[in-house]
Each structure stands twice: as C-alpha cells, then as structure tokens.
Design an enzyme around this catalytic site. Structure first.
Site, PDB file in Angstrom:
ATOM      1  N   TYR A 101       6.925  69.956  18.653  1.00 50.82           N
ATOM      2  CA  TYR A 101       8.294  69.176  18.485  1.00 50.82           C
ATOM      3  C   TYR A 101       9.037  69.456  19.684  1.00 50.82           C
ATOM      4  O   TYR A 101       8.917  70.793  20.087  1.00 50.82           O
ATOM      5  CB  TYR A 101       8.816  69.582  17.010  1.00 50.82           C
ATOM      6  CG  TYR A 101      10.383  69.241  17.187  1.00 50.82           C
ATOM      7  CD1 TYR A 101      10.595  67.847  16.261  1.00 50.82           C
ATOM      8  CD2 TYR A 101      11.149  69.749  17.693  1.00 50.82           C
ATOM      9  CE1 TYR A 101      11.777  67.380  16.217  1.00 50.82           C
ATOM     10  CE2 TYR A 101      12.593  69.196  17.673  1.00 50.82           C
ATOM     11  CZ  TYR A 101      12.703  68.000  16.703  1.00 50.82           C
ATOM     12  OH  TYR A 101      14.020  67.416  16.754  1.00 50.82           O
ATOM     13  N   GLU A 185      13.924  62.503  20.934  1.00 51.06           N
ATOM     14  CA  GLU A 185      13.042  63.407  20.246  1.00 51.06           C
ATOM     15  C   GLU A 185      11.560  62.940  20.325  1.00 51.06           C
ATOM     16  O   GLU A 185      11.173  61.627  20.179  1.00 51.06           O
ATOM     17  CB  GLU A 185      13.318  63.596  18.815  1.00 51.06           C
ATOM     18  CG  GLU A 185      12.496  64.392  17.885  1.00 51.06           C
ATOM     19  CD  GLU A 185      12.832  64.167  16.274  1.00 51.06           C
ATOM     20  OE1 GLU A 185      13.645  64.636  15.994  1.00 51.06           O
ATOM     21  OE2 GLU A 185      12.231  63.415  15.671  1.00 51.06           O
TER      22      GLU A 185
END
Ligand code: GDP
Ligand code: MN
Length: 369
Positions: A101, A185
């Site tokens: 992530y 993101e």
C-alpha cells in the site's frame, strides 16, 4: 472530486508509474474485442467510485472467452455500494505475490501532506493494525529522494523492489502536488516475482477548490448525474442516504431542515438549496430533479419568502405535481404572500403548512411504514 480507477491510472501513466495494459469497455462486445488486444487471462474491473469492489464481486479474473462473456454481463449489471457499474476496465492479469500500500494524502489536522506505506496492502488494508503502516511527512516543496528511500528501508525493502518503490513514491508525490490531489493512493502496489512493482488499483481525490486550475478535469462526467443536472441550475445539491428529499431556499434553512428531519426520526434523501430569490422555473427544475432520486419516498419543500415570492413557489409546485404521478410533496411556505400561496395549493394535493416543524412531521410520518 473522485476519479474512476481508469482515470487515475491514466494519470499514473502520465507520471511514469507502471500500470497493467488495459482497455475501457462499455458492453460485452467491447470486452470481447479487448480479449484480442490484451490476451487471456485478464481481469474485468467494475468502474465505480465506491471502494470495496473486490469484495463485492466487481473484480474478476477471466480465463476463457466464455467466461469473459458471462462475467462482462454480470459485472455490468452489478451494484457496488448502491452504485451501478458505469463501465468495465479490461486489464492484463498480474501474476504477483505481495500486495503493498502506498499513498500521499492531505492530513487536515496536521496541515500537511503525508506519505503512508505498508507491506500489507490489498483489500483488507483498512482493518489491519496501525503498526504495520509507515508514515512520512511531505514538505510543501516536495519529497526528497533520500527521505523516500529511507521509508523503503523502514519497510524492509531491498534491491530492485526498494529502488522501484522509491521511484514510484516520488512520482506519486509529484503527481499529487502537480495535479492538486487530496489523496493519491495505490492499493495494491503489487510485487512481481522478479521484484518489480506495478500499480493494480488507483484512488485519486482531486481538491475541488483547485479544479479551476485544471480545465482538463472539468471534461469528466460528474460523479452523480443528478449533481451534474443540479449544477446546470446553480443549485447546491448533495445526495444523502435517507428517503425524504429536502428542498429549500437558503443553505442555512435547508441545513436546519435536515436537523428537524433527523429530530423527527426521519432521514434526508438529499440537500437541495434553490438559492435566494428562487423563481418559479427554478422551483420546478428542483422538484423534477429530486423526484428522480430513487431513494426519495417524499419531498419536503421549505420556503421562507423574503425576496422569494411564495406565490411563484406555489405555482411551480402545482405545475410539477400535476405533470405525472410522483411521491407526495409536503410544503412549508411562509413569508410574503403566504395566504395567496396557501390558497393556490388548496386543491393541489400538496399539504401546506405555516411552520417547518409541522411540514417535517407530516413528511416523516408520510414515509414511516
Ligand atoms: P478494490 O477492492 O475496489 O480496492 O479493487 P482492487 O482494484 O484493489 O482489486 C481488489 C483485489 O483484486 C486486489 O487487492 C488484488 O488482490 C486483486 N486484483 C486486482 N487486479 C488483479 C490482477 O490483475 N491480478 C490478480 N491476480 N489479482 C488482481
Ligand atoms: Mn484497491
């Protein structure tokens, strides 16, 4: 403004962040045409703005043409978090191991941008313990390569993965700064067996206050078609998750009406501020708009006539409710010419009240089972 995955991936490509080869498809035949270009196996991904597509069945691996046909139809008909699929992204399937992530986002509390990264990304990232996430403040002038590289080291990355991570983080940070994002993101950032990285998903939220500096984004269709419609009339409109559509003149009045609806045990289906000096055409446009809200079981109109002529409002209401059957409308009309306005509505089927409390109670009762 939130971007679709494919729009975010276009930005990733522009900044040199690696993404799988992909094609956008709007129907089954376009999916089958994409098979020729992308090859099998591939992944079909529902383009919606809600998260959690993976868990909702909106991300599927397809191995054969038959599967492609079947899954294209299924995903096109899918709803993710109440949102219908807008298009399909047909994407080369990644063969990967670890899912990381990485994001750059605005931390309003700290008034700074922050980079977050974790070795354990993927669909469960939100429910994992905080400890696994490394954090790095981002200076306004941009992230430095040594800071990015130190973050990679903290994560325990080595060799090729470490240098690719550092390069992707720097690109993501530059993207976020130049395109003026509140959030950029990548989840998952997938790790191939040879240590190289690829962005399998994108989540980009642009700063609405900076959109005027980015004419390229204003070409995009609005997230909510009703919001686009509302923008044409200059209404302030927000879709909510209840069943009483709330329309009024003045943001303060509409907000306080939302509170009254909640106090009465109801839930608003939307916030719509007509603005001051609402004329008949605007009232009509607002009612036609909110009656298109699938969740609305009643419409509550709260008008205080100062500049607004309440007789105009009443005529607009009469006209719209007589056009075709629709959910019941409850109105509070007070102020200039209210007696005439009430008289105009007497045989219209629209119950009209002098106080907001009365109108709210009637509307909330109207939708309770
Ligand atoms: P989200 O659930 O809306 O965040 O959708 P994602 O695009 O993140 O996809 C969800 C999950 O599907 C990812 O975490 C991956 O595990 C998996 N996934 C997505 N794309 C691929 C792919 O190309 N190949 C494989 N094997 N898995 C994928
Ligand atoms: Mn994701």
């Amino acid at each position: 403004m939130r971007l679709f995955e494919y729009e975010g991936k276009e930005l990733f490509s522009k900044y040199g962040i690696p993404v799988p080869r992909s094609k956008l498809a709007n129907d089954e035949s376009q999916v089958l045409a994409a098979v020729e270009e992308i090859g099998l196996p591939f992944v079909i991904k529902a383009q919606v703005l809600s998260g959690g597509r993976g868990k909702a069945g909106g991300v599927v691996l397809v191995r054969t043409k038959d599967e492609a046909r079947r899954e294209a139809g299924r995903v096109l008909a899918l709803n993710v978090g109440g949102e219908p699929t807008r298009a399909l992204l047909v994407e080369e399937a990644a063969q990967h191991g670890e899912e990381m992530y990485v994001s750059v986002s605005l931390n309003r509390g700290r008034r700074e941008f922050v980079a977050l990264a974790s070795r354990s990304g993927g669909t469960e990232v939100e429910s994992r313990a905080q400890g696994a996430v490394e954090e790095l403040p981002v200076p306004l002038e941009g992230l430095r390569a040594d800071a990015a590289s130190a973050l990679g080291t903290k994560l325990g990355l080595e060799g090729r993965t470490s240098s690719e991570f550092c390069s992707i983080l720097l690109k993501l940070e530059r993207l976020s700064r130049e395109e003026e994002c509140e959030l950029a993101e990548i989840n998952p950032l997938a790790v191939h067996a040879d240590g190289t990285l690829i962005a399998l998903d994108s989540k980009i939220v642009l700063d609405d206050n900076a959109l005027f500096r980015h004419p390229e984004f204003s070409q995009l269709p609005p997230e909510d078609p009703l919001e686009g419609e509302a923008a044409k009339f200059g209404f302030a409109f927000v879709r909510l998750d209840g069943n009483v559509a709330v329309v009024g003149n003045g943001a303060g009045l509409v907000l306080s009406t939302l509170d009254l609806v909640a106090d009465a045990g109801g839930r608003a289906a939307c916030f719509l501020d007509l603005g001051g000096g609402a004329q008949r055409e605007r009232v009509e446009a607002a009612l036609r708009l909110v009656r298109g809200l699938p969740s609305a079981r009643a419409i509550l109109v709260n008008i205080f006539g100062g500049i607004t002529r309440t007789t105009d409002v009443a005529e607009g209401l009469r006209a719209v409710v007589s056009e075709r059957p629709m959910v019941p409308v409850f109105a509070r009309i007070s102020g200039a010419e209210e007696a005439e306005a009430h008289a105009l509505l007497s045989d219209s089927g629209v119950p009209v009240f002098r106080t907001a409390q009365e109108a709210v109670l009637a509307a909330v009762r109207g939708v309770s089972p």
